[in-house]
Scaffold this motif. Structure first.
Motif, PDB file in Angstrom:
ATOM      1  N   ASN A 120     -32.280 -17.144  21.420  1.00  0.00           N
ATOM      2  CA  ASN A 120     -33.282 -16.909  20.379  1.00  0.00           C
ATOM      3  C   ASN A 120     -32.643 -16.378  19.102  1.00  0.00           C
ATOM      4  N   ALA A 121     -31.612 -15.542  19.255  1.00  0.00           N
ATOM      5  CA  ALA A 121     -30.918 -15.025  18.081  1.00  0.00           C
ATOM      6  C   ALA A 121     -30.211 -16.157  17.342  1.00  0.00           C
ATOM      7  N   ALA A 122     -29.599 -17.064  18.102  1.00  0.00           N
ATOM      8  CA  ALA A 122     -28.914 -18.197  17.481  1.00  0.00           C
ATOM      9  C   ALA A 122     -29.896 -19.108  16.756  1.00  0.00           C
ATOM     10  N   ILE A 123     -31.032 -19.363  17.383  1.00  0.00           N
ATOM     11  CA  ILE A 123     -32.053 -20.209  16.763  1.00  0.00           C
ATOM     12  C   ILE A 123     -32.567 -19.567  15.479  1.00  0.00           C
ATOM     13  N   SER A 124     -32.809 -18.268  15.520  1.00  0.00           N
ATOM     14  CA  SER A 124     -33.272 -17.559  14.328  1.00  0.00           C
ATOM     15  C   SER A 124     -32.241 -17.647  13.211  1.00  0.00           C
ATOM     16  N   TYR A 125     -30.977 -17.490  13.556  1.00  0.00           N
ATOM     17  CA  TYR A 125     -29.901 -17.578  12.567  1.00  0.00           C
ATOM     18  C   TYR A 125     -29.854 -18.978  11.959  1.00  0.00           C
TER      19      TYR A 125
END
Length: 280
Positions: A120-125
């Motif tokens: 989820n952090a990667a997608i947000s980034y």
């Protein structure tokens, strides 16, 4: 801070692990035949580089040198191609399941601070930097199989096949499609997704198990179909031949640490594999 010997490759709480090859062994032909291993067209480098995955992506070494991993080396090269930012979200011990749901065992060691799961952090980034992130590098999956490996007896457990199936499902149904979707802008792929396979630090200890390593990496290559380009590090680390003459130089296996992580030299070999595969 954890001491080096207690943080083995990919899974950080037990000394049993292996890493894997891209060779076409031990996989049903129907499975292999229906999958490709490369992204159709390379986009090329952009301003931002994102690294995600486990302890190899993190750049762990048992001497507590965490600044010479393959992602660090790759970024040094990418800067000559215009990259100006590098985010390393990798978590030592990450599995495909914890990458999706959170709960990475050694999240305290993360270099990039975020809440929730790594995926989820990667997608947000990727969404907040839409169209400016390339490449995204990923190594994940070996920790899913960790508890199936016994290097004392050089055997695998009865849950091998079911754990492979879980790894495949997590990659093909969640991780890879979600990363790809987040890297798609106006219907076009906006960056390169590079999925690394694994070397085998235990092949000199358990040479009869190299075929299982090869099977896992073939699954990773098949899972990458339509989503990512596979980066082969197994071959430059010495391939399947035993004894492997590179193990002592490229990993910490022959040191006082007896650790399967790469040395700075080994990480440099990985970075070179990324550069050669990406073409930049």
């Amino acid at each position: 801070m954890l001491k080096g010997p207690s943080l083995p490759l990919l899974r950080v709480a037990t000394p049993i692990i292996f890493v894997l090859s891209l060779l076409l062994f031990s996989v049903p032909s129907a499975f292999a035949a229906t999958h490709a291993t490369t992204q159709a067209t390379m986009v090329g480098p952009m301003a931002n580089y994102l690294a995600v995955g486990d302890s190899l992506a993190y750049g762990y070494q048992p001497n507590l040198n965490y600044s010479h991993g393959y992602a660090d080396d790759f970024y040094a090269n990418l800067k000559s191609h215009g990259a100006t930012s590098y985010a390393n979200m990798a978590c030592p011990g990450e599995t495909t399941t914890s990458m999706i749901n959170g709960g990475c065992t050694y999240s305290v060691l993360r270099k990039y601070v975020y809440t929730g799961s790594q995926l989820n952090a990667a997608i947000s980034y990727l969404r907040s930097h839409a169209g400016t992130v390339s490449p995204v590098t990923l190594d994940i999956g070996a920790n899913d199989m960790l508890h199936d490996i016994n290097t004392s007896t050089c055997t695998i457990s009865s849950t091998w096949d079911s754990d492979l199936a879980t790894m495949d499902a997590n990659l093909t149904q969640v991780i890879l499609p979600k990363l790809t979707a987040a890297m798609t802008v106006n219907g076009q792929r906006s960056g390169d997704l590079l999925l690394m396979n694994y070397y085998d630090p235990y092949q000199n200890i358990c040479p009869t198990m190299v075929s299982y390593s090869q099977e896992i990496n073939q699954h990773l290559a098949a899972d990458a179909s339509g989503y990512a380009t596979v980066v082969d590090v197994f071959t430059p680390f010495g391939g399947a031949a035993t004894p492997n003459p590179n193990t002592c130089n490229y990993t910490w296996m022959c040191s006082i640490f007896k650790d399967i992580h790469a040395t700075s030299t080994g990480y440099s070999v990985m970075a070179n594999a990324f550069e050669q595969t990406a073409g930049y």
